[in-house]
Design a protein around this motif. Structure first.
Motif, mmCIF file in Angstrom:
data_model
loop_
_atom_site.group_PDB
_atom_site.id
_atom_site.type_symbol
_atom_site.label_atom_id
_atom_site.label_comp_id
_atom_site.label_asym_id
_atom_site.label_seq_id
_atom_site.Cartn_x
_atom_site.Cartn_y
_atom_site.Cartn_z
ATOM 1 N N SER A 46 -3.048 -6.468 -6.750
ATOM 2 C CA SER A 46 -2.310 -7.558 -7.412
ATOM 3 C C SER A 46 -0.897 -7.613 -6.872
ATOM 4 N N ASP A 47 -0.375 -8.827 -6.876
ATOM 5 C CA ASP A 47 1.003 -9.008 -6.434
ATOM 6 C C ASP A 47 1.962 -8.488 -7.488
ATOM 7 N N LEU A 48 3.129 -8.079 -7.042
ATOM 8 C CA LEU A 48 4.207 -7.705 -7.948
ATOM 9 C C LEU A 48 5.352 -8.683 -7.767
ATOM 10 N N SER A 49 6.344 -8.622 -8.650
ATOM 11 C CA SER A 49 7.456 -9.581 -8.537
ATOM 12 C C SER A 49 8.198 -9.390 -7.211
ATOM 13 N N ASP A 50 8.327 -8.115 -6.789
ATOM 14 C CA ASP A 50 8.907 -7.875 -5.465
ATOM 15 C C ASP A 50 7.832 -8.176 -4.422
ATOM 16 N N PRO A 51 8.041 -9.198 -3.597
ATOM 17 C CA PRO A 51 6.953 -9.634 -2.708
ATOM 18 C C PRO A 51 6.590 -8.608 -1.632
ATOM 19 N N LYS A 52 7.397 -7.571 -1.462
ATOM 20 C CA LYS A 52 7.066 -6.560 -0.456
ATOM 21 C C LYS A 52 6.119 -5.487 -1.000
ATOM 22 N N TRP A 53 5.906 -5.541 -2.309
ATOM 23 C CA TRP A 53 5.076 -4.504 -2.931
ATOM 24 C C TRP A 53 3.823 -5.107 -3.557
ATOM 25 N N VAL A 54 2.780 -4.298 -3.624
ATOM 26 C CA VAL A 54 1.572 -4.701 -4.353
ATOM 27 C C VAL A 54 1.159 -3.582 -5.312
ATOM 28 N N SER A 55 0.384 -3.965 -6.296
ATOM 29 C CA SER A 55 -0.223 -2.988 -7.211
ATOM 30 C C SER A 55 -1.685 -2.831 -6.802
ATOM 31 N N VAL A 56 -2.134 -1.579 -6.700
ATOM 32 C CA VAL A 56 -3.512 -1.308 -6.263
ATOM 33 C C VAL A 56 -4.222 -0.456 -7.314
ATOM 34 N N GLU A 57 -5.451 -0.835 -7.616
ATOM 35 C CA GLU A 57 -6.216 -0.063 -8.610
ATOM 36 C C GLU A 57 -7.579 0.267 -8.025
ATOM 37 N N ILE A 58 -7.953 1.571 -8.103
ATOM 38 C CA ILE A 58 -9.259 1.985 -7.577
ATOM 39 C C ILE A 58 -9.957 2.910 -8.557
#
Lengths: 291, 291, 291, 291, 291, 291
Positions: free
Chosen positions: C248-260
């Motif tokens: 998923s995207d985060l507010s900071d466009p350089k970062w993402v959230s990842v779930e596994i």
């Protein structure tokens, strides 16, 4: 015709001591798991295990012919029963238990009168109310479902009336005792009609005779020894025998064998004295019953 | 100024479940051996462990601000307190407990009226007396110090009024239930003055909110899965989510990720259905609170 | 019409683990003291607690529709039942148990053939006899009522065939293992007629689906983290997720959230790697079911 | 080549908490009855259960590469080891334990100096001697084999130096604390040579990373909720999230889904606030690790 | 040359009673934890603790010279051994145990014949099969691994053959007994060759003599009293002494001392009678052996 | 003036045996929960329960007048006390305990000299150091906080010095004993000043007299029988009586009654012999004290 005596024995803290006392007295009781009527090796007896608090009611109503319970619960229930005898035994010491009035160790209360207008928690509601009424002290007494000592510590009441043998638990909670409310010990009580029935009364009296004999034997021992004939008279004076000592001749005509029944607690003082007098081969043996 | 709320928690059979419920709600309680005031990680709370039977009295008197106890003991004590909420939890099942009128399985009694003139043993003396008075049945009700079921078996009374969740213990004693006397479950109760104090009331309401959230969470779980976008609508119809499901896109544009909160007991029916619809990668995870 | 499935669960060493596994799968079972039919929150199920040794017989006879027992006892009873699935769980480790042939550590026996003419004690009589017959070794096999390891030590037999997970108890008795007789683990077995009944078969399959889901979840966890978008591709290669990761995207466009979803045992290797790559805010959460 | 790290874990009061902490961190340890080397699901580890008192010596000598023990016993043994990290956990509270100087509650002693010439019993002999030497107070310090608090009560010594978390046991013996001798908590310590070995150091650092992650997770939870988009900014200010919150769109464009990781203890304050702001469908879930 | 007798004692429910019986007989046995050969204060004995079910096999094979086990298991194993004696003692009562045929209390079965074609569960497989064969009733008998009573309740079989002393457990499961299959009690059995070895036979006979003496003493007591010489003759008639009473003179020539050995159970009847006759100073003492 | 003797009794493994021994000797001791000063039925005694390891120090310092502890701890503490007597009793056997030097069963060490340069763990630090110094063997001895046997198994040391009665625990850990370091048993020790005080010394001597009498009685019994007068002389030769037998006439002039006190262990040999000679009505009874 087969007669039967219904007897109630106390559940709980005195249960094991009671079963043991009956065994010593000649009645072997087996408490079966899941079985409400314990086995006993006497076809004339039926046994019920009851709470000490409820016993006097059942005996008064005739649900039971005879029962063992404390003086405290007989008074609490105001029960109209025959008190056959006192039985001095307990789970901890051999002292009678007492219900005491206790307050927090750091409270200002020093005597019952200081508690006027205060809250008193107790399991012995009726006796406690009467105690304060007789003294003319106006307090609120309320029933406590156990863990009574803790209620003072937790600030749930101002004082308690609680039972104790040695005072240890009271002190361990940081409480101080400011009065004795009543002394209590175990009683054998009978239903009035049962007591007037000659077969039942004879049976109750025999049970009482043997219980008392077993209780007495717990504190006594048999002592046998050899001693020079010429110290016998002197020795007789220091030996507090239950009956007159049994003296038998030995093959050596200068010596006799002496046998006495005495309180166990006296033995530790007596033996050194007897040895000083020249006694030898002293043996002590245990007793089951002394009647 | 620092405010404090005095809360009473029930000792005994519900104690462990209560400590656990508070932990889930955010309050860690440590019961120290020999210490009557359990530690709690909230300086605004003081905790007392009390018998459920005595709780309502302490709350009514203001010794405690708030307490947890059964509806049965509130009625037994006729206590004038605020009932804040019901808390459905128990040591065995999640059913509310009920006080029942029970007699020996082989007795002729079939309904309360058959017990006229008989003896009834119970720990819930006041409620039981009122129950028979309201029905106009004349009986002798007496207080039972525990092991009440056994009293019928032993012939010490004719019927009992006793609490049960599942009826198992009643049946195991060979008794039959002939009437329900009352249903009961745990209540959060507050002292009237405390309830009128705005700080205390807010604190009590917050505690209640979180307790209810923790209780609700015990029966719910989170469920996440991937499913083809084209079955989403159909799947939505069978998914009884607490809130509307959270649907997220996946890299494969034909699939979506769906997350719902549902009752755990519904999961075992739902999962086979979802698999039939084409759902994949289903995971279920536990919840602490649902508010 | 209401259908019912009769299910047998193993008493004894696996009992607690089985009750817990069913709870995770969605069925809450309450074993009431003195009640032979445990409560379960599913009206379509009746539960019997049985010895693992006897289960296969009851399932074969149709007294039960379905049961959980070991492969060993299915073979020992030569039972004609449907093996629905294997369930890998145990009271100690997650390894399947094995029945081993063991002798005294200081005995000269090195292989099964050395035991010709000797005495073998075992609880698994039939399988053991077949084992030696197939090898053509003539021995006396006799039934052992428990404490089998001790029999070698005490000289009551020459060898034993006994079950073990880790070999610890065997070694602690000073014995050495000279052969494996059979591997065993828990099976879900069904009666043949029940399996042919469509309602029962569906019910059994659903139970199996959820049991397997709960077992799988015991070894897996959910992992969520934030990471710089530019390391995502590299990170994907080291993350052994069950499904494709949810990004998923985060507010900071350089970062993402990842779930596994991954095996718990892999986490302790993976986390240091992810941190090296720049991942942050890593959290791991538990799972109830993975299907 | 296969490397192995020898790790020592504390026996006794911290044992269960330690096994649980390792399980959460990813290492399942099985303590077999009669087996001195516990099983662990990592072939690179060998585990020894040791007394906390002896751990530092074994690590210093290189018998173990790494171990967990208290700061107190490291100082008592004057051990030359690497302190890798502090681990704040305990069997009762989460406060660090402290060694205190205590005397009888009704004694005249008020400060350490009052004990000149007196007898001090302690299990922490070396530290206690140094404590008094540094203060220039001449006392007799002797080793106490347990039950140290009781020694003051029984008159066997004048003061004690004993460890306590909450002071409860000290107070329960009627003692008063007159000084703190030292604070202590659990440390992960390493042998100097092991720490200089790159493979071992990396392994130790990874273990430490995951232990710290599991400890942190014990105090944190995940929180998810839906809220109106227009309160999001305001809500952000009161939410003390570990990372920046994850905000996702919902189908209703006026609402968003928000997920944060926060300290569990903060939840009970935060939820009422969020509800006031209009948040809905709040769920809280548990975490295994937070790194 | 030093001879040794190998003796097998029963593990399990009779173990403690057996160890106690041997102690009374003169052999002190210490069961060390983790040691399979208990210590005994007789160098001529080696002791093995065995399951009662397996004892007869070991004695028959000569692995043991002599053993204690039930008549039931001797018959079940069809063992060819010498029955040296019966030993009447038990864990609950002193009645011999019996294996009974029991069915559900509400079943229509009234006699063994009603069970034709039914399923019978039992631990005593061989004896049960023979019992039904001898009666010409065709049933399926299968082996039960414990908890046999519950199997009828759970519907896993139609009847059981199970051992009971008092019938309490049978009744507690709601079962009714419809026949006795066999009576059983403990036997001392010897290997045939051992019995023909003169040293071993003498040793076995001595052990038996002392075991019997200790068992007899459990039911008897010594009674001593003083009585007027003129009632001696009358008293003699009511005193059921083992031997003739020992009468001794006392210093008072009108009184004698009388000592008898009698059954304990007779004492509670005898003492009131003796008191009525004028006996005094009655004491009862315990016995270790009566031979 | 009232004198008091302060006596220290050992806590731990010997505690129960000690309380029982004092009860037999005439002193009933009650250990109250939460009370450090046990009750005793003798106003001249004050009792302290102490660790055996610390007893000698307290007696030497005069904190206690007299105490019971092992020879080992007297030597370990180098205490300057009066050894009043040896008391041979124990929790397992009646053998004196011994401290042994033990090594792993599969190690090459065969004698103390083989341990030069090695590590020795023990709880008996001082005695062990002196043992190696006297032999001129250079080793590192370090203090072990319990579970000492396990330390060899776990590789934490090369050898141990540990106490054992029967060697069972040593062997169960797979260790072998290569030397005896010292024998030890319980001693009654007195403070030098107390021993010089005539009242205290008399009191200590009386306690010792009765303790010894109770210990002796544990191994002896009374034996009574009837025998033909003409075998009396022959019987006298085989009867190892403590005193000369008491012989009384019976009404049948050809028979006599004989009573002796003998070691219990001799009874099982003697009775068969006496029966062969014609003795009858043999009874054995227990003794409390033999002095």
């Amino acid at each position: 015709m087969s007669n039967t005596l219904k007897i109630g024995l106390p559940k709980g803290s005195l249960q094991d001591a009671t079963i043991k006392l009956f065994a010593k007295s000649g009645w072997k009781i087996n408490l079966h798991h899941r079985n409400y009527f314990p086995d006993v090796n006497d076809e004339e007896l039926t046994i019920s295990m009851c709470r000490a608090q409820e016993m006097a009611k059942y005996v008064e109503d005739g649900v039971l012919d005879v029962g063992m319970t404390g003086k405290d619960w007989i008074l609490e229930n105001n029960s109209d029963v025959v008190e056959v005898s006192s039985l001095v035994y307990s789970k901890v010491s051999n002292r009678p238990a007492r219900w005491v009035l206790a307050v927090s160790g750091d409270s200002p209360y020093e005597k019952p009168e200081d508690l006027a207008g205060k809250k008193i928690a107790t399991e012995l509601l009726g006796v406690t109310k009467r105690y304060f009424e007789e003294k003319g002290i106006d307090v609120e007494v309320f029933y406590s479902w156990g863990a009574t000592e803790a209620k003072v510590v937790e600030g749930l009441c101002d004082a308690i009336v609680e039972v104790t043998e040695t005072g240890t638990t009271i002190k361990a909670h940081g409480l101080k005792i400011i009065d004795d409310v009543m002394l209590t010990n175990t009683r054998l009580i009978a239903n009035k009609d049962s007591w007037n029935d000659s077969w039942k009364r004879k049976k109750i009296e025999n049970i009482n005779l043997l219980l008392q004999g077993a209780l007495k034997a717990e504190k006594m021992v048999g002592l046998k020894m050899n001693m020079p004939k010429d110290v016998l008279e002197k020795a007789m004076k220091v030996m507090p025998s239950l009956n007159s000592p049994t003296v038998s001749d030995l093959s050596d005509p200068k010596w006799v064998s002496v046998e006495i029944m005495i309180e166990e607690v006296a033995v530790r003082e007596l033996i050194p004295e007897l040895i000083d007098m020249g006694a030898e081969g002293i043996i002590e043996y245990p007793l089951n019953k002394v009647i």
